[in-house]
Every structure is written in C-alpha cells, then in structure tokens.
Design an enzyme around this catalytic site. Structure first.
Site, mmCIF file in Angstrom:
data_model
loop_
_atom_site.group_PDB
_atom_site.id
_atom_site.type_symbol
_atom_site.label_atom_id
_atom_site.label_comp_id
_atom_site.label_asym_id
_atom_site.label_seq_id
_atom_site.Cartn_x
_atom_site.Cartn_y
_atom_site.Cartn_z
ATOM 1 N N HIS A 90 0.837 -1.204 0.000
ATOM 2 C CA HIS A 90 0.000 0.000 0.000
ATOM 3 C C HIS A 90 0.877 1.262 0.000
ATOM 4 C CE1 HIS A 90 -3.973 -2.019 1.443
ATOM 5 N NE2 HIS A 90 -3.376 -2.679 0.456
ATOM 6 N N GLU A 92 0.823 3.980 1.760
ATOM 7 C CA GLU A 92 1.291 4.462 3.070
ATOM 8 C C GLU A 92 2.528 3.684 3.514
ATOM 9 O OE1 GLU A 92 -1.700 3.463 2.112
ATOM 10 O OE2 GLU A 92 -3.305 4.290 3.323
ATOM 11 N N CYS A 116 -6.043 1.749 5.443
ATOM 12 C CA CYS A 116 -6.691 0.502 5.880
ATOM 13 C C CYS A 116 -6.155 0.121 7.272
ATOM 14 C CB CYS A 116 -6.409 -0.607 4.871
ATOM 15 S SG CYS A 116 -4.706 -1.182 4.906
ATOM 16 N N CYS A 119 -2.264 -0.535 7.291
ATOM 17 C CA CYS A 119 -1.465 0.693 7.197
ATOM 18 C C CYS A 119 -1.597 1.503 8.481
ATOM 19 C CB CYS A 119 -1.881 1.526 5.992
ATOM 20 S SG CYS A 119 -1.401 0.740 4.442
HETATM 21 N N1 LIG Z 1 -5.269 3.370 1.965
HETATM 22 C C1 LIG Z 1 -5.056 2.555 0.918
HETATM 23 C C2 LIG Z 1 -6.068 1.759 0.419
HETATM 24 C C3 LIG Z 1 -5.814 0.950 -0.655
HETATM 25 N N2 LIG Z 1 -4.593 0.937 -1.213
HETATM 26 C C4 LIG Z 1 -4.359 0.123 -2.425
HETATM 27 C C5 LIG Z 1 -4.402 -1.335 -2.331
HETATM 28 C C6 LIG Z 1 -4.889 -1.738 -3.706
HETATM 29 O O1 LIG Z 1 -3.816 -1.709 -4.635
HETATM 30 C C7 LIG Z 1 -5.863 -0.636 -4.045
HETATM 31 C C8 LIG Z 1 -7.273 -0.950 -3.635
HETATM 32 O O2 LIG Z 1 -7.849 -1.734 -4.610
HETATM 33 P P1 LIG Z 1 -9.442 -1.859 -4.777
HETATM 34 O O3 LIG Z 1 -9.924 -2.473 -3.502
HETATM 35 O O4 LIG Z 1 -9.991 -0.480 -4.992
HETATM 36 O O5 LIG Z 1 -9.600 -2.763 -5.973
HETATM 37 O O6 LIG Z 1 -5.397 0.473 -3.323
HETATM 38 C C9 LIG Z 1 -3.582 1.737 -0.714
HETATM 39 O O7 LIG Z 1 -2.461 1.759 -1.269
HETATM 40 N N3 LIG Z 1 -3.837 2.509 0.354
HETATM 41 ZN ZN LIG Z 2 -3.317 -0.070 3.608
#
Ligand SMILES: Nc1ccn([C@H]2C[C@H](O)[C@@H](COP(=O)(O)O)O2)c(=O)n1
Ligand SMILES: [Zn+2]
Length: 187
Positions: A90, A92, A116, A119
């Site tokens: 992710h 973060e 999330c 993170c």
């Molecule tokens: N705070 C966050 C939330 C999500 N991500 C990333 C992880 C995945 O690559 C994407 C989420 O995918 P989706 O559930 O929209 O198909 O975003 C992050 O880096 N930081």
């Molecule tokens: Zn995360």
C-alpha cells in the site's frame, strides 16, 4: 506589466513580473497534490493511491504509491481484485519504508485514500501524528472502521483535505514560456 498564464487556474491575467506572486499553491494543496502525483505511478487498474509524509518543517520526508514489492514484477503478479491484495504494498507503507529521514515521528501523512487497518498499524508504530486524506470511499468497510478505532485510541488525528484548487494543471510548455519572461530586463 506582462500577461502570463496564471498557473493555479489556467486563466490569462496581467501580472507584474517585479512583484511577488500571491496566488501560489497552499502548503496543504501542495502536499496532497504530491500524493496524487505519486499515485499516477500506480499500475493498479482500480485504485491508484499515493502518500506523502511531511515533517514539522514542511519538508517532504517520504513518498509512496501502491505497487508490487521490489523484485516482484508487475507483469507477472496478478491485478485482479481478489488476488492483488495478497501482494500489493500500500501507498502508506511504501511512503514509510521509502522515508529519506531517520525519524518520521510526529510527521503528517497526506494520503489519497483513508488508510486501511494494516497501514494504520504501521502509521501508529512509526510515530506519525496526523493523517490527512482526500477520499473516504471505503468508510463503511470493516478495515476502515478498525483503522479509525486504532487512530482514536492512539490519539492520531485524521481529517479530510478540502482542496483550495479543484484542479491543478501541470503544463510543461509553460516552463519554457516563463524562461522567456525571466530574460526580460527589469526597469
Ligand atoms: N489506503 C489505501 C487503500 C488501498 N490501497 C491500495 C491497495 C490496492 O492496490 C488498491 C485498492 O484496490 P481496490 O480495492 O480499490 O480494488 O489500493 C492503498 O495503497 N492505500
Ligand atoms: Zn493499507
């Protein structure tokens, strides 16, 4: 008085080239825009997320976006919703791991999407003090609610960024234009 494009909104307004510019990007928009720009590097087909860590001196000390771990080719690993969650780092986490300062205690993290639960734990353990996010589109998810519960308990503040500029444009051509203006002699 010279007429030159106003970089914050793209309009043509007369500008005195010998007087300090006032309509500059705010710090908050600048840091969030840096996170958004980092997100543009992400190969994720659904959500491109970027994060930018800033210290008390307003210095950027870490930037990251969501992507496959180093050495795990983003051509070989899967990008389907179900499978990618096993592999993707992710934004973060990448911003924290990529930090260019020994200490990121008490820093603020600007992030495109609310962190999330995983993170949130890394943010707390790294000693970050504040989370500024742009979107909370997953607010009803258990992972987001767990993150907020941990932030509240660990006294990490979080707030949504309200942009001053809805759009920030980067026009590479404008850089050449500015160079011409700067060569003009001052009175
Ligand atoms: N705070 C966050 C939330 C999500 N991500 C990333 C992880 C995945 O690559 C994407 C989420 O995918 P989706 O559930 O929209 O198909 O975003 C992050 O880096 N930081
Ligand atoms: Zn995360």
């Amino acid at each position: 008085m010279a007429s030159q494009p106003n970089s914050s909104n793209g309009t043509q307004t007369p500008r005195d080239i010998n007087t300090k510019r006032e309509d500059v990007l705010s710090w908050e928009d600048y840091f969030m825009a840096t996170a958004v720009l980092a997100a543009k590097r992400s190969k994720d087909p659904c959500s491109q997320v970027g994060a930018c860590i800033v210290n008390d001196d307003k210095k950027i000390v870490g930037i990251g976006y969501n992507g496959m771990p180093t050495g795990c080719s983003d051509d070989d690993f899967p990008w389907t919703k179900k499978e990618k969650r096993l592999y993707v780092c992710h934004a973060e986490m990448n911003a924290i791991v990529n930090k260019n300062s020994a200490d990121i205690k008490n820093c603020t993290i600007y992030v495109v999407l609310f962190p999330c639960d995983q993170c949130a734990k890394i943010i707390i353990q790294s000693g970050l003090r504040e989370v500024v996010y742009l979107s909370d589109k997953h607010e009803s998810k258990e992972t987001t609610q767990a993150a907020k519960r941990m932030f509240d308990s660990a006294r990490i503040t979080y707030r949504q960024h309200i942009p001053q500029n809805r759009k920030i444009e980067i026009d590479f051509e404008e850089i050449n234009w500015d160079a011409t203006v700067q060569r003009a002699p001052s009175p």
